[in-house]
Structure formats: C-alpha cells, structure tokens
Design a protein around this motif. Structure first.
Motif, PDB file in Angstrom:
ATOM      1  N   GLN A 236      -3.890  10.482  -3.644  1.00  0.00           N
ATOM      2  CA  GLN A 236      -3.635   9.357  -2.739  1.00  0.00           C
ATOM      3  C   GLN A 236      -2.650   9.779  -1.647  1.00  0.00           C
ATOM      4  OE1 GLN A 236      -5.401   6.456  -2.980  1.00  0.00           O
ATOM      5  NE2 GLN A 236      -6.427   7.620  -4.602  1.00  0.00           N
ATOM      6  N   PRO A 237      -2.834   9.281  -0.435  1.00  0.00           N
ATOM      7  CA  PRO A 237      -1.941   9.694   0.669  1.00  0.00           C
ATOM      8  C   PRO A 237      -0.516   9.223   0.449  1.00  0.00           C
ATOM      9  CG  PRO A 237      -3.381   7.909   1.349  1.00  0.00           C
ATOM     10  CD  PRO A 237      -3.878   8.348   0.009  1.00  0.00           C
ATOM     11  N   ALA A 238       0.410  10.127   0.541  1.00  0.00           N
ATOM     12  CA  ALA A 238       1.826   9.791   0.387  1.00  0.00           C
ATOM     13  C   ALA A 238       2.301   8.959   1.566  1.00  0.00           C
ATOM     14  CB  ALA A 238       2.656  11.071   0.272  1.00  0.00           C
ATOM     15  N   ALA A 239       3.342   8.191   1.327  1.00  0.00           N
ATOM     16  CA  ALA A 239       3.986   7.470   2.418  1.00  0.00           C
ATOM     17  C   ALA A 239       4.660   8.460   3.365  1.00  0.00           C
ATOM     18  CB  ALA A 239       5.010   6.488   1.861  1.00  0.00           C
ATOM     19  N   PRO A 244       4.257   7.484  10.760  1.00  0.00           N
ATOM     20  CA  PRO A 244       3.529   6.220  10.914  1.00  0.00           C
ATOM     21  C   PRO A 244       3.622   5.339   9.670  1.00  0.00           C
ATOM     22  CG  PRO A 244       2.202   8.099  11.628  1.00  0.00           C
ATOM     23  CD  PRO A 244       3.383   8.666  10.929  1.00  0.00           C
ATOM     24  N   LEU A 245       3.464   4.039   9.891  1.00  0.00           N
ATOM     25  CA  LEU A 245       3.425   3.093   8.784  1.00  0.00           C
ATOM     26  C   LEU A 245       2.134   3.273   7.980  1.00  0.00           C
ATOM     27  CD1 LEU A 245       4.574  -0.145  10.660  1.00  0.00           C
ATOM     28  CD2 LEU A 245       5.966   1.311   9.178  1.00  0.00           C
ATOM     29  N   SER A 246       2.220   2.981   6.695  1.00  0.00           N
ATOM     30  CA  SER A 246       1.055   3.174   5.829  1.00  0.00           C
ATOM     31  C   SER A 246       1.003   2.081   4.775  1.00  0.00           C
ATOM     32  CB  SER A 246       1.115   4.551   5.159  1.00  0.00           C
ATOM     33  OG  SER A 246      -0.011   4.744   4.324  1.00  0.00           O
ATOM     34  N   ILE A 247      -0.217   1.635   4.469  1.00  0.00           N
ATOM     35  CA  ILE A 247      -0.469   0.673   3.392  1.00  0.00           C
ATOM     36  C   ILE A 247      -1.627   1.193   2.554  1.00  0.00           C
ATOM     37  CG2 ILE A 247      -1.260  -1.665   2.843  1.00  0.00           C
ATOM     38  CD1 ILE A 247       0.050  -2.627   5.425  1.00  0.00           C
ATOM     39  N   LEU A 248      -1.448   1.185   1.253  1.00  0.00           N
ATOM     40  CA  LEU A 248      -2.521   1.503   0.297  1.00  0.00           C
ATOM     41  C   LEU A 248      -2.783   0.248  -0.511  1.00  0.00           C
ATOM     42  CD1 LEU A 248      -1.649   4.999  -1.260  1.00  0.00           C
ATOM     43  CD2 LEU A 248      -3.599   4.442   0.181  1.00  0.00           C
ATOM     44  N   LEU A 265       4.756   5.847  -5.557  1.00  0.00           N
ATOM     45  CA  LEU A 265       5.743   4.923  -5.005  1.00  0.00           C
ATOM     46  C   LEU A 265       6.983   5.666  -4.507  1.00  0.00           C
ATOM     47  CD1 LEU A 265       5.529   2.066  -7.644  1.00  0.00           C
ATOM     48  CD2 LEU A 265       4.967   1.841  -5.223  1.00  0.00           C
ATOM     49  N   ASP A 266       7.364   6.695  -5.214  1.00  0.00           N
ATOM     50  CA  ASP A 266       8.570   7.443  -4.860  1.00  0.00           C
ATOM     51  C   ASP A 266       8.455   8.160  -3.516  1.00  0.00           C
ATOM     52  OD1 ASP A 266       9.851   6.628  -7.141  1.00  0.00           O
ATOM     53  OD2 ASP A 266       9.441   8.456  -8.279  1.00  0.00           O
ATOM     54  N   THR A 267       7.234   8.291  -2.987  1.00  0.00           N
ATOM     55  CA  THR A 267       7.099   8.931  -1.679  1.00  0.00           C
ATOM     56  C   THR A 267       7.547   8.010  -0.545  1.00  0.00           C
ATOM     57  OG1 THR A 267       4.797   8.216  -1.304  1.00  0.00           O
ATOM     58  CG2 THR A 267       5.147  10.270  -2.545  1.00  0.00           C
ATOM     59  N   GLY A 268       7.751   6.721  -0.850  1.00  0.00           N
ATOM     60  CA  GLY A 268       8.213   5.805   0.186  1.00  0.00           C
ATOM     61  C   GLY A 268       7.484   4.480   0.236  1.00  0.00           C
ATOM     62  N   TYR A 269       6.716   4.164  -0.815  1.00  0.00           N
ATOM     63  CA  TYR A 269       6.039   2.874  -0.883  1.00  0.00           C
ATOM     64  C   TYR A 269       6.837   1.887  -1.729  1.00  0.00           C
ATOM     65  CZ  TYR A 269       1.645   5.047   0.781  1.00  0.00           C
ATOM     66  OH  TYR A 269       0.686   5.685   1.514  1.00  0.00           O
ATOM     67  N   ALA A 270       6.554   0.605  -1.522  1.00  0.00           N
ATOM     68  CA  ALA A 270       7.008  -0.455  -2.410  1.00  0.00           C
ATOM     69  C   ALA A 270       5.779  -1.207  -2.892  1.00  0.00           C
ATOM     70  CB  ALA A 270       7.951  -1.411  -1.689  1.00  0.00           C
ATOM     71  N   ASP A 298      -4.336  -3.779  -9.902  1.00  0.00           N
ATOM     72  CA  ASP A 298      -4.646  -3.921  -8.474  1.00  0.00           C
ATOM     73  C   ASP A 298      -3.326  -4.124  -7.733  1.00  0.00           C
ATOM     74  OD1 ASP A 298      -7.845  -4.451  -8.379  1.00  0.00           O
ATOM     75  OD2 ASP A 298      -6.937  -5.324 -10.183  1.00  0.00           O
ATOM     76  N   HIS A 299      -3.132  -3.346  -6.693  1.00  0.00           N
ATOM     77  CA  HIS A 299      -1.834  -3.350  -6.009  1.00  0.00           C
ATOM     78  C   HIS A 299      -2.009  -3.291  -4.499  1.00  0.00           C
ATOM     79  CE1 HIS A 299       0.148  -2.204  -9.865  1.00  0.00           C
ATOM     80  NE2 HIS A 299      -0.931  -1.455 -10.029  1.00  0.00           N
ATOM     81  N   VAL A 300      -0.991  -3.774  -3.808  1.00  0.00           N
ATOM     82  CA  VAL A 300      -0.824  -3.515  -2.375  1.00  0.00           C
ATOM     83  C   VAL A 300       0.483  -2.753  -2.242  1.00  0.00           C
ATOM     84  CG1 VAL A 300      -0.561  -4.497  -0.074  1.00  0.00           C
ATOM     85  CG2 VAL A 300      -2.081  -5.610  -1.738  1.00  0.00           C
ATOM     86  N   LEU A 301       0.383  -1.473  -1.904  1.00  0.00           N
ATOM     87  CA  LEU A 301       1.565  -0.638  -1.721  1.00  0.00           C
ATOM     88  C   LEU A 301       1.859  -0.559  -0.232  1.00  0.00           C
ATOM     89  CD1 LEU A 301       0.857   2.341  -4.170  1.00  0.00           C
ATOM     90  CD2 LEU A 301       1.737   0.050  -4.675  1.00  0.00           C
ATOM     91  N   VAL A 302       3.096  -0.847   0.133  1.00  0.00           N
ATOM     92  CA  VAL A 302       3.451  -0.911   1.553  1.00  0.00           C
ATOM     93  C   VAL A 302       4.604   0.040   1.850  1.00  0.00           C
ATOM     94  CG1 VAL A 302       2.685  -3.304   1.703  1.00  0.00           C
ATOM     95  CG2 VAL A 302       5.093  -2.828   1.266  1.00  0.00           C
ATOM     96  N   ASP A 303       4.588   0.576   3.034  1.00  0.00           N
ATOM     97  CA  ASP A 303       5.724   1.348   3.541  1.00  0.00           C
ATOM     98  C   ASP A 303       6.982   0.499   3.409  1.00  0.00           C
ATOM     99  OD1 ASP A 303       7.660   2.104   5.786  1.00  0.00           O
ATOM    100  OD2 ASP A 303       6.217   3.744   5.948  1.00  0.00           O
ATOM    101  N   ARG A 304       8.077   1.100   2.993  1.00  0.00           N
ATOM    102  CA  ARG A 304       9.295   0.333   2.731  1.00  0.00           C
ATOM    103  C   ARG A 304       9.939  -0.240   3.983  1.00  0.00           C
ATOM    104  NH1 ARG A 304      11.721   4.393  -1.919  1.00  0.00           N
ATOM    105  NH2 ARG A 304      10.117   3.893  -3.487  1.00  0.00           N
ATOM    106  N   ARG A 305       9.427   0.107   5.154  1.00  0.00           N
ATOM    107  CA  ARG A 305       9.900  -0.518   6.384  1.00  0.00           C
ATOM    108  C   ARG A 305       9.197  -1.841   6.652  1.00  0.00           C
ATOM    109  NH1 ARG A 305       8.708   4.739   9.902  1.00  0.00           N
ATOM    110  NH2 ARG A 305       7.058   4.815   8.295  1.00  0.00           N
ATOM    111  N   ILE A 306       8.152  -2.144   5.864  1.00  0.00           N
ATOM    112  CA  ILE A 306       7.399  -3.386   5.995  1.00  0.00           C
ATOM    113  C   ILE A 306       7.977  -4.423   5.042  1.00  0.00           C
ATOM    114  CG2 ILE A 306       5.140  -4.459   5.679  1.00  0.00           C
ATOM    115  CD1 ILE A 306       3.884  -1.732   6.356  1.00  0.00           C
TER     116      ILE A 306
END
Length: 334
Positions: A236-239, A244-248, A265-270, A298-306
């Motif tokens: 899976q693509p790391a944050a 750029p902002l990223s959402i998985l 998650l430790d790459t920078g997602y919440a 089922d999850h929505v992982l978001v960049d921690r700046r979001i």
C-alpha cells in the motif's frame, strides 16, 4: 523421634486453595498470551485471524479478574488486572476523539463500499451518495454489471469524474469523484487474489490536490493466504508527510490490532474513525449466519494534515460489509 504425619499431610482446605490458584492461572493465561502477541506484533498463522477480535478479548479478560478476586487469589488477580488494563489501553483510544489539525480548507466527504462481487444493493449506495453529498466514492469487488447499474441509478450525474476498473469476480476497483481528477490509474496487487486498486488525484477549489486510492489487500481467510495478505498490505502507498496529501480508503482486511496496518499508519496516516472516537463500530460480519462478531476491517486512512470531522458506518444490503463515510476538512491551498 516420632514424626507426626497428620501434621504434614495436606489438609482438604490446603488442597482447595491450591486447586483454586491453579484454576485462576489457567483462566488468566489466555489473555496474557493474547496481550503478548498483540504488543510484540508476532501474529502468525491462525493468530492473524484471531487478533481481529481483540476488542472482545478486553471484555472477556474481566472474567478471570473477577474470578481471581472472588477466590482471593492475590497474584492471579494482580496479573489479570494488569492484563485487562493493558488491553484496554490498546483498544480504548479508538473510542476516544483526538485533537485534529487546524485544517481551514474545503470539506471532503469520502465513502467506501465493498460491493461483494457486485451483488450489493446499488440503490442504497447511490441514495447515500445523493443525500450525504459524497465527494469521492471508492468501491471494491466492482463488476461490469455494478458499473452499469450505478450509472442507471444516476451516479454518473452525481459523480461524473471516475477512474474505473470493473472486472468479473472480486478483483475490480473503482473511484468516482464530484470534482475533477487527474493522474488516474489502476494498480495490480501481487497477492493470490489479484485485487486491483483504482486511484486518482482529486482537486477541490481552495485546497491542495489529494491522491485517493481504493484499497483492497488480500484477505487472510486461510493459512495459505497470509503471505499474500502481508505482501498486499506492505504494497500500500505510504503517506508522504512532506509531500502531497494522500487518502487510502477501502476494505483493508485488517484491523488496528494487526501489525502490518499499524506499520502503514506509522508512515503518516490517521485512521479516520479512530480519530473521532468511532473506531470500534464493526464494518464486517455477521451477515451470512455465521456466528462471527463484527470487526473493523474497512477504513478511511487520511494524511495527518487532514482534519476528520465525523465518521459514520452505514448498512449496505446484500453485501457482507458496511459502508464507511468520512467527513473531512482539507488544508487550505497555499
């Protein structure tokens, strides 16, 4: 010199105390072992499947503690109490909202839905997109029939921008958006199921572009699939915290108790649901009569700046998953 054998012979009371102590240790041991596996991230084999039910083990761990207290077994009670406290410390944060970043950009509503090989009730899905004014929809197990059915129900007018890869069976993936997209494509995972993941960059007025991908790693439903599950999660693509902002978003076939998902998650997602205290609402099971309690895969992982404003889980008839809708706030464009 005479020995008083009666004085050294175990009394019935002593024997009962010993049996009670052994009973307490036997009941405490499973939770202790479970905690060790979870904290050390050493899930292997069938433990991968079992670890998804860690929130239920927290509740179950109270039983041995009550038993040890009732039987006045001090050390089993101490160990049981520490075990319950540690398990609670692992799980409880998912039910507690956390401070969000000061994002001042536009709102973005992201919905993920697993269509169960295209058999899900598409009208329910489209109605939710319409009533909640969803901005981005990602779908898994997306078939040509479901693609056609969604457009017949008006999804093409609600979310006109799309990156789609419908396929027969379960590998298909799709991304629909209300706003223009760019840089779209489809990634092929190498796991045994050959799942695909549609992705694109979505641009909203007043916000930086955000890359969104429909995630669907292999499921660890059998021991011979665990290798594929690990490799798909690792792919899976790391944050990109400095990029750029990223959402998985999607069906990750993993909970927050699985080490590979926590590594992502430790790459920078919440995890959006956990960020607002909704991280214990089950998204899969039981739907087909199996006695399996719901788990959160089922999850929505978001960049921690979001910033995450709200997360809601919605039923999807004729699917074995529920839909997850995340109401987000993007950073303002610089």
């Amino acid at each position: 010199m005479r020995t008083n054998l009666a004085a050294i012979r175990p009394t019935p009371t002593t024997g009962r105390h010993r049996h009670r102590t052994v009973l307490c240790w036997i009941t405490v041991a499973p939770a202790v072992a479970w905690l060790a596996v979870r904290l050390l991230s050493v899930e292997r084999g069938p433990l991968v499947q079992l670890l998804a039910f860690t929130p239920y083990v927290v509740v179950g761990s109270v039983g041995p503690l009550v038993l040890a207290l009732a039987l006045r077994r001090r050390w089993p009670a101490v160990v049981a109490a520490l075990t319950t406290a540690a398990l609670l410390a692992v799980v409880a944060p998912r039910a507690l909202p956390t401070p969000q970043p000061p994002a001042a950009g536009p709102a973005l509503r992201v919905l993920t839905a697993n269509l169960l090989v295209g058999s899900a009730d598409l009208r329910t899905l489209v109605d939710l997109v319409r009533t909640e004014r969803v901005d981005v929809l990602v779908v898994q197990e997306f078939t040509p029939a479901s693609a056609a059915g969604l457009d017949r129900l008006g999804l093409d007018r609600l979310l006109p921008h799309r990156q789609l890869n419908p396929m027969e069976g379960s590998p298909g993936s799709g991304l629909y958006a209300r706003h223009p997209i760019s840089g779209g494509g489809v990634r092929q995972l190498r796991g045994g199921w050959g799942f695909t993941q549609a992705y694109a960059t979505v641009t909203l007025p007043g916000a930086p572009p955000v890359r969104v991908e429909s995630a669907h790693p292999a499921a660890p439903y059998a021991l011979d699939q665990i290798g594929s599950w690990r490799s798909d999660l690792a792919a899976q693509p790391a944050a990109t915290p400095d990029g750029p902002l990223s959402i998985l978003a999607g069906d990750f076939n993993a909970t927050l108790d699985h080490a590979p998902l926590r590594a992502l998650l430790d790459t920078g997602y919440a995890d959006a649901a956990a960020a607002v205290g909704a991280g214990l609402t089950g998204t899969w099971g039981p739907y087909d009569g199996d006695p399996i309690p719901p788990v959160v895969i089922d999850h929505v992982l978001v960049d921690r700046r979001i910033a995450v404003r709200d997360v809601a889980v919605h039923p999807l008839p004729d699917s074995d998953h529920r839909m997850v809708l995340a109401n987000l706030r993007l950073p303002a464009a610089v």
